[in-house]
Write a protein that holds these residues in place. Structure first.
Motif, PDB file in Angstrom:
ATOM      1  N   LEU A 183       0.837  -1.207   0.000  1.00  0.00           N
ATOM      2  CA  LEU A 183       0.000   0.000   0.000  1.00  0.00           C
ATOM      3  C   LEU A 183       0.862   1.243   0.000  1.00  0.00           C
ATOM      4  N   LEU A 184       0.371   2.269  -0.691  1.00  0.00           N
ATOM      5  CA  LEU A 184       0.957   3.601  -0.631  1.00  0.00           C
ATOM      6  C   LEU A 184      -0.098   4.543  -0.063  1.00  0.00           C
ATOM      7  N   PHE A 185       0.268   5.250   0.995  1.00  0.00           N
ATOM      8  CA  PHE A 185      -0.602   6.275   1.572  1.00  0.00           C
ATOM      9  C   PHE A 185      -0.023   7.640   1.226  1.00  0.00           C
ATOM     10  N   ILE A 186      -0.851   8.525   0.669  1.00  0.00           N
ATOM     11  CA  ILE A 186      -0.454   9.904   0.428  1.00  0.00           C
ATOM     12  C   ILE A 186      -1.365  10.803   1.254  1.00  0.00           C
ATOM     13  N   PHE A 187      -0.771  11.566   2.161  1.00  0.00           N
ATOM     14  CA  PHE A 187      -1.536  12.423   3.071  1.00  0.00           C
ATOM     15  C   PHE A 187      -1.062  13.866   2.967  1.00  0.00           C
ATOM     16  N   GLY A 188      -2.006  14.802   3.024  1.00  0.00           N
ATOM     17  CA  GLY A 188      -1.679  16.215   3.157  1.00  0.00           C
ATOM     18  C   GLY A 188      -1.729  16.607   4.624  1.00  0.00           C
ATOM     19  N   LYS A 189      -0.702  17.276   5.082  1.00  0.00           N
ATOM     20  CA  LYS A 189      -0.671  17.652   6.501  1.00  0.00           C
ATOM     21  C   LYS A 189      -1.745  18.680   6.863  1.00  0.00           C
ATOM     22  N   GLU A 190      -2.260  19.380   5.855  1.00  0.00           N
ATOM     23  CA  GLU A 190      -3.303  20.388   6.104  1.00  0.00           C
ATOM     24  C   GLU A 190      -4.674  19.902   5.594  1.00  0.00           C
ATOM     25  N   ASP A 191      -4.839  18.600   5.500  1.00  0.00           N
ATOM     26  CA  ASP A 191      -6.076  18.020   4.954  1.00  0.00           C
ATOM     27  C   ASP A 191      -7.133  17.938   6.043  1.00  0.00           C
ATOM     28  N   GLY A 192      -8.180  18.745   5.912  1.00  0.00           N
ATOM     29  CA  GLY A 192      -9.267  18.712   6.888  1.00  0.00           C
ATOM     30  C   GLY A 192     -10.125  17.467   6.778  1.00  0.00           C
ATOM     31  N   ALA A 193     -10.122  16.825   5.597  1.00  0.00           N
ATOM     32  CA  ALA A 193     -10.966  15.641   5.386  1.00  0.00           C
ATOM     33  C   ALA A 193     -10.339  14.379   5.977  1.00  0.00           C
ATOM     34  N   VAL A 194      -9.002  14.281   5.928  1.00  0.00           N
ATOM     35  CA  VAL A 194      -8.286  13.137   6.529  1.00  0.00           C
ATOM     36  C   VAL A 194      -7.230  13.717   7.484  1.00  0.00           C
ATOM     37  N   PRO A 195      -7.637  14.033   8.726  1.00  0.00           N
ATOM     38  CA  PRO A 195      -6.706  14.670   9.665  1.00  0.00           C
ATOM     39  C   PRO A 195      -5.502  13.776   9.969  1.00  0.00           C
ATOM     40  N   TYR A 250       3.945  17.153  -8.952  1.00  0.00           N
ATOM     41  CA  TYR A 250       5.205  16.454  -9.225  1.00  0.00           C
ATOM     42  C   TYR A 250       5.496  15.428  -8.130  1.00  0.00           C
ATOM     43  N   GLU A 251       5.386  15.852  -6.872  1.00  0.00           N
ATOM     44  CA  GLU A 251       5.758  14.980  -5.755  1.00  0.00           C
ATOM     45  C   GLU A 251       4.850  13.760  -5.650  1.00  0.00           C
ATOM     46  N   THR A 252       3.535  13.983  -5.787  1.00  0.00           N
ATOM     47  CA  THR A 252       2.605  12.857  -5.652  1.00  0.00           C
ATOM     48  C   THR A 252       2.735  11.899  -6.832  1.00  0.00           C
ATOM     49  N   ARG A 253       2.950  12.458  -8.019  1.00  0.00           N
ATOM     50  CA  ARG A 253       3.132  11.600  -9.197  1.00  0.00           C
ATOM     51  C   ARG A 253       4.405  10.760  -9.068  1.00  0.00           C
ATOM     52  N   LYS A 254       5.489  11.398  -8.608  1.00  0.00           N
ATOM     53  CA  LYS A 254       6.753  10.678  -8.433  1.00  0.00           C
ATOM     54  C   LYS A 254       6.608   9.568  -7.394  1.00  0.00           C
ATOM     55  N   ALA A 255       5.911   9.855  -6.303  1.00  0.00           N
ATOM     56  CA  ALA A 255       5.701   8.847  -5.251  1.00  0.00           C
ATOM     57  C   ALA A 255       4.959   7.648  -5.822  1.00  0.00           C
ATOM     58  N   LEU A 256       3.938   7.927  -6.628  1.00  0.00           N
ATOM     59  CA  LEU A 256       3.147   6.858  -7.234  1.00  0.00           C
ATOM     60  C   LEU A 256       3.967   6.075  -8.254  1.00  0.00           C
ATOM     61  N   GLU A 257       4.771   6.791  -9.031  1.00  0.00           N
ATOM     62  CA  GLU A 257       5.624   6.147 -10.040  1.00  0.00           C
ATOM     63  C   GLU A 257       6.636   5.203  -9.369  1.00  0.00           C
ATOM     64  N   LYS A 258       7.259   5.679  -8.288  1.00  0.00           N
ATOM     65  CA  LYS A 258       8.233   4.834  -7.564  1.00  0.00           C
ATOM     66  C   LYS A 258       7.560   3.610  -6.952  1.00  0.00           C
ATOM     67  N   PHE A 259       6.361   3.826  -6.402  1.00  0.00           N
ATOM     68  CA  PHE A 259       5.571   2.729  -5.832  1.00  0.00           C
ATOM     69  C   PHE A 259       5.297   1.665  -6.897  1.00  0.00           C
ATOM     70  N   ALA A 260       4.844   2.127  -8.071  1.00  0.00           N
ATOM     71  CA  ALA A 260       4.535   1.210  -9.185  1.00  0.00           C
ATOM     72  C   ALA A 260       5.787   0.479  -9.664  1.00  0.00           C
ATOM     73  N   GLU A 261       6.902   1.188  -9.737  1.00  0.00           N
ATOM     74  CA  GLU A 261       8.144   0.563 -10.192  1.00  0.00           C
ATOM     75  C   GLU A 261       8.647  -0.470  -9.181  1.00  0.00           C
ATOM     76  N   THR A 262       8.434  -0.200  -7.903  1.00  0.00           N
ATOM     77  CA  THR A 262       8.798  -1.171  -6.864  1.00  0.00           C
ATOM     78  C   THR A 262       8.017  -2.471  -7.031  1.00  0.00           C
ATOM     79  N   ILE A 263       6.744  -2.321  -7.416  1.00  0.00           N
ATOM     80  CA  ILE A 263       5.873  -3.503  -7.578  1.00  0.00           C
ATOM     81  C   ILE A 263       6.128  -4.199  -8.903  1.00  0.00           C
ATOM     82  N   TYR A 264       6.179  -3.414  -9.972  1.00  0.00           N
ATOM     83  CA  TYR A 264       6.253  -3.996 -11.308  1.00  0.00           C
ATOM     84  C   TYR A 264       7.687  -4.223 -11.787  1.00  0.00           C
ATOM     85  N   GLY A 265       8.647  -3.568 -11.150  1.00  0.00           N
ATOM     86  CA  GLY A 265      10.044  -3.769 -11.536  1.00  0.00           C
ATOM     87  C   GLY A 265      10.416  -2.999 -12.782  1.00  0.00           C
TER      88      GLY A 265
END
Length: 259
Positions: A200-212, A244-259
């Motif tokens: 799993l990859l969790f992406i959280f915003g520190k100022e997110d009122g919906a997911v504190p 950029y940051e969220t896309r890169k995080a997702l790309e790295k996550f996918a590459e870790t899984i898919y190689g």
């Protein structure tokens, strides 16, 4: 490159599937996914009741939406994927993971949660349903969209905020109230996180009122294999606020899984 009425399907290779949030559509992923299409097949779906997928929806529950996602992926010949769920799309992803984990190579909760609504949040959903019934969707959107973005990001993201307001305003009232009730009534799925056999990859915003932040910390350690990305000066809309940051995080996550 193919644009369909209720989904987009671009690129080739291992598959990333994107589920939008409440009162959103595939449009929120359009720019975000473009660079990913060089490496992956990227599919974005309009969930039942939203975007262009508004015909004959009887059930807005997370389980019903998860069944829809499964049927659509089978139709598109996707046997396994990484599912990326933003906000309500994350709730749908958790229902999908509970029912169809064999189809998941990985899962990204993008400003989302496996926790149920608190009593206070349920009360707020009920008040919002009453407001929409009384004043309509357009008036609701005037106050709903901007607070999803961290205050310091709003001036530079006026175009994206306007797009979100337009998507939201075009959402049928039944979908807005149905979606609110379905989110209010969704189950606690933290046990799905604990049992997950996929990363799993969790992406959280520190100022997110919906997911504190405290709710984020309550769940991100539960899976056997999880990556967690906390973003400062970010609200609920990381695909726009920190593209950029969220896309890169997702790309790295996918590459870790898919190689």
């Amino acid at each position: 490159m193919t644009k369909h009425t209720t989904y987009t399907d671009h690129g080739a290779g291992d598959t990333l599937v994107f589920l939008h949030g409440f009162c959103e559509s595939t449009d929120v992923w359009a720019e975000f996914t473009k660079p990913l299409q060089q490496k992956f097949r990227t599919i974005a779906l309009d969930l039942p009741g939203f975007g262009n997928n508004t015909q004959g929806i009887a059930d807005y529950s997370m389980e019903s939406m998860a069944d829809y996602v499964k049927a659509k992926l089978e139709e598109l010949n996707v046997k396994k994927c990484i599912l990326v769920g933003h906000s309500m799309g994350g709730y749908v992803s958790m229902a999908f993971a509970e029912r169809y984990s064999h189809m998941l190579s990985g899962l990204c909760l993008f400003h989302s949660s496996a926790l149920p609504d608190t009593d206070e949040k349920k009360d707020n959903r009920n008040k919002t349903i009453e407001f929409v019934e009384k004043h309509g969707v357009e008036k609701f959107m005037q106050s709903f969209i901007e607070p999803l973005f961290y205050s310091e990001n709003r001036d530079r993201l006026q175009k994206q905020i306007a797009m979100m307001k337009e998507i939201g305003t075009n959402t049928p009232k039944e979908s807005v109230t149905g979606g609110l009730a379905a989110m209010r009534d969704r189950q606690d799925r933290t046990d799905v996180l604990t049992a997950a056999k996929f990363p799993l990859l969790f992406i959280f915003g520190k100022e997110d009122g919906a997911v504190p932040l405290d709710k984020a910390l309550e769940q991100c350690h539960l899976p056997d294999n999880s990556m967690v990305y906390f973003l400062g000066k970010t609200g609920h809309m990381g695909m726009f606020e920190r593209t950029y940051e969220t896309r890169k995080a997702l790309e790295k996550f996918a590459e870790t899984i898919y190689g």
